[in-house]
Design a protein around this motif. Structure first.
Motif, PDB file in Angstrom:
ATOM      1  N   LYS A 202       0.925  -1.316  -0.342  1.00 57.56           N
ATOM      2  CA  LYS A 202      -0.427   0.254  -0.471  1.00 57.56           C
ATOM      3  C   LYS A 202       1.059   1.420  -0.073  1.00 57.56           C
ATOM      4  N   GLN A 203       2.800   0.861   0.038  1.00 59.33           N
ATOM      5  CA  GLN A 203       2.695   2.614  -0.076  1.00 59.33           C
ATOM      6  C   GLN A 203       3.126   2.771  -1.236  1.00 59.33           C
ATOM      7  N   ALA A 231       4.262  -2.853  -7.769  1.00 63.25           N
ATOM      8  CA  ALA A 231       2.738  -2.777  -7.253  1.00 63.25           C
ATOM      9  C   ALA A 231       2.449  -1.117  -8.067  1.00 63.25           C
ATOM     10  N   THR A 232       1.578  -1.378  -9.247  1.00 64.04           N
ATOM     11  CA  THR A 232       1.334  -0.393  -9.390  1.00 64.04           C
ATOM     12  C   THR A 232      -0.415  -0.721  -9.578  1.00 64.04           C
ATOM     13  N   PRO A 233      -1.042   1.146  -9.705  1.00 60.39           N
ATOM     14  CA  PRO A 233      -2.153   1.746 -10.395  1.00 60.39           C
ATOM     15  C   PRO A 233      -2.944   0.508 -11.200  1.00 60.39           C
ATOM     16  N   THR A 234      -4.028   0.126 -10.711  1.00 62.35           N
ATOM     17  CA  THR A 234      -4.761  -0.821 -12.135  1.00 62.35           C
ATOM     18  C   THR A 234      -4.905   0.511 -13.331  1.00 62.35           C
ATOM     19  N   GLY A 235      -3.746  -0.632 -14.041  1.00 64.65           N
ATOM     20  CA  GLY A 235      -3.705   0.059 -15.534  1.00 64.65           C
ATOM     21  C   GLY A 235      -2.317   0.509 -16.234  1.00 64.65           C
ATOM     22  N   SER A 266      13.907  -1.886  -2.357  1.00 64.85           N
ATOM     23  CA  SER A 266      13.720  -0.969  -3.095  1.00 64.85           C
ATOM     24  C   SER A 266      13.160   0.477  -2.835  1.00 64.85           C
ATOM     25  N   PRO A 267      13.300   1.257  -3.652  1.00 61.88           N
ATOM     26  CA  PRO A 267      13.170   3.102  -4.184  1.00 61.88           C
ATOM     27  C   PRO A 267      12.184   2.963  -2.921  1.00 61.88           C
ATOM     28  N   ALA A 268      11.268   2.338  -2.931  1.00 59.71           N
ATOM     29  CA  ALA A 268      10.551   2.897  -1.466  1.00 59.71           C
ATOM     30  C   ALA A 268      10.895   3.583   0.312  1.00 59.71           C
ATOM     31  N   GLY A 274       9.792   5.768   7.899  1.00 65.76           N
ATOM     32  CA  GLY A 274       8.576   4.370   8.435  1.00 65.76           C
ATOM     33  C   GLY A 274       8.056   3.213   7.803  1.00 65.76           C
ATOM     34  N   PHE A 275       8.372   3.547   6.764  1.00 64.36           N
ATOM     35  CA  PHE A 275       8.352   2.161   5.697  1.00 64.36           C
ATOM     36  C   PHE A 275       9.822   0.969   5.893  1.00 64.36           C
ATOM     37  N   ARG A 276      10.716   1.603   5.935  1.00 64.82           N
ATOM     38  CA  ARG A 276      11.535   0.843   6.884  1.00 64.82           C
ATOM     39  C   ARG A 276      11.354   0.222   7.052  1.00 64.82           C
ATOM     40  N   ALA A 277      10.591   0.820   8.225  1.00 68.56           N
ATOM     41  CA  ALA A 277      10.807  -0.067  10.011  1.00 68.56           C
ATOM     42  C   ALA A 277       9.169  -0.883   9.838  1.00 68.56           C
TER      43      ALA A 277
END
Length: 349
Positions: A202-203, A231-235, A266-268, A274-277
């Motif tokens: 979801k990130q 993961a990408t938005p649909t389409g 991941s680039p994210a 926060g996402f890393r944790a």
């Protein structure tokens, strides 16, 4: 039949052995003492003194030499005895050494004939180097199960819908699955379109958007798997920047135990503590508290039986894992035939 000999196995992450420190890891039933001298030079020798078979790791390491703690014989990084306080040094006073290389922030050890140790055959994990310090998460998990069971687990990701619902599961069952042979590699691919992304994605696809999820696992012998996912938005077509590359690498310790090394890139992760944790915790839960107990329980139920002798019921989701098992079994059998033939030739001389 534990595994291939003439191949590189990951023995550790590079930062597990700092200059002036050592580490013992058993691979293919062989205990190996790894150490770095103060200059960072790596050595790897059998952790067993040839005198009374005491572990050399119970002694002292200094100046790139290890002194046995039992009777003080001294060995260098090549395994040669360089000092015997009880008399002359003889040709028999030596310990097997192993080629060891640091690459992609990992330590690789060659378990077979040292003359065949080709560094160009070390798996290409350049994505780890490209990720940098901030773009990667590393982990190690010892597991009480055969490394093939751990390999099966990654080559069939539909188990995520049962074991990992809180993080990465919920969409794999019923996904479009294909598998293929690509030279010496086995590739499995899953595609899910127009789904509610699992929590870990979801990130990349924030609510309330629905997403398209793509995952590809590439296996190469003996048990190195690169998992690419996006993961990408649909389409929305995925771009290179959307792809996360991850390592799952299993090294056999014994017939029923393994070393499991993993790295998530991941680039994210970059600039997002926060996402890393969150991801670090999610990976720990998924591997150590969900996968590991199940696979160890699986091994216990199998006991010492060979996988194929138990006549497993095979499902379409097993296609890639079965291809891997058959490929690896054939490689091991071929290596053993060649070794037996070579021994016969040597015996006739």
């Amino acid at each position: 039949m534990i595994g291939l000999r003439d191949t590189w196995y990951q023995a550790a992450w590079a930062d597990e052995i700092a200059p002036g420190t050592s580490l013992v890891r058993t691979i293919l039933d062989i205990p190996i003492l790894f150490w770095r001298d103060d200059a960072g030079t790596l050595s790897a020798i059998l952790d067993r003194c040839p005198h009374r078979f005491a572990p050399l790791s119970a002694g002292k390491i200094a100046a790139n030499r290890v002194t046995c703690g039992y009777h003080a014989l001294v060995f260098d990084g090549t395994g040669a005895c360089v000092h015997n306080p009880h008399g002359p040094v003889t040709g028999a006073m030596k310990v097997q050494s192993f080629p060891v290389v640091e690459r992609h922030r990992a330590l690789w050890v060659w378990m077979g004939d040292a003359s065949r140790a080709d560094q160009t055959s070390i798996p290409d994990l350049g994505f780890i180097d490209m990720a940098g310090e901030e773009g990667a998460l590393f982990g190690y998990m010892p597991a009480g199960a055969n490394y093939r069971l751990l390999t099966d687990n990654i080559m069939d990701l539909t188990h995520a819908d049962s074991l990992h619902l809180s993080s990465i599961g919920g969409v794999m069952t019923g996904s479009k699955l294909t598998s293929r042979v690509d030279g010496d590699r086995i590739v499995a691919e899953w595609m899910v379109t127009d789904c509610e992304p699992p929590p870990a994605f979801k990130q990349m696809v924030p609510p309330p958007s629905r997403g398209d999820l793509w995952t590809e696992v590439t296996w190469q012998a003996p048990a190195v798997m690169i998992l690419a996912t996006a993961a990408t938005p649909t389409g929305t077509p995925r771009q290179p920047k959307d792809i996360s590359f991850n390592l799952h690498c299993m090294s056999p310790e014994t017939e029923n135990s393994s070393h499991y090394f993993y790295c998530n890139t991941s680039p994210a992760l970059i600039g997002n503590p926060g996402f890393r944790a969150y991801l670090a915790e999610a990976l720990d839960i998924a591997f150590n508290h969900e996968d590991k107990p199940m696979i160890e329980a699986q091994q216990q139920r199998m006991g010492q039986a060979d996988f194929w002798t138990l006549n497993p019921i095979l499902l379409p989701i097993d296609a890639a894992a079965v291809r891997v098992r058959r490929k690896l079994d054939a490689m091991i059998e071929d290596e053993q035939r060649q070794s037996a033939a070579q021994e016969m030739v040597e015996g006739m001389k």
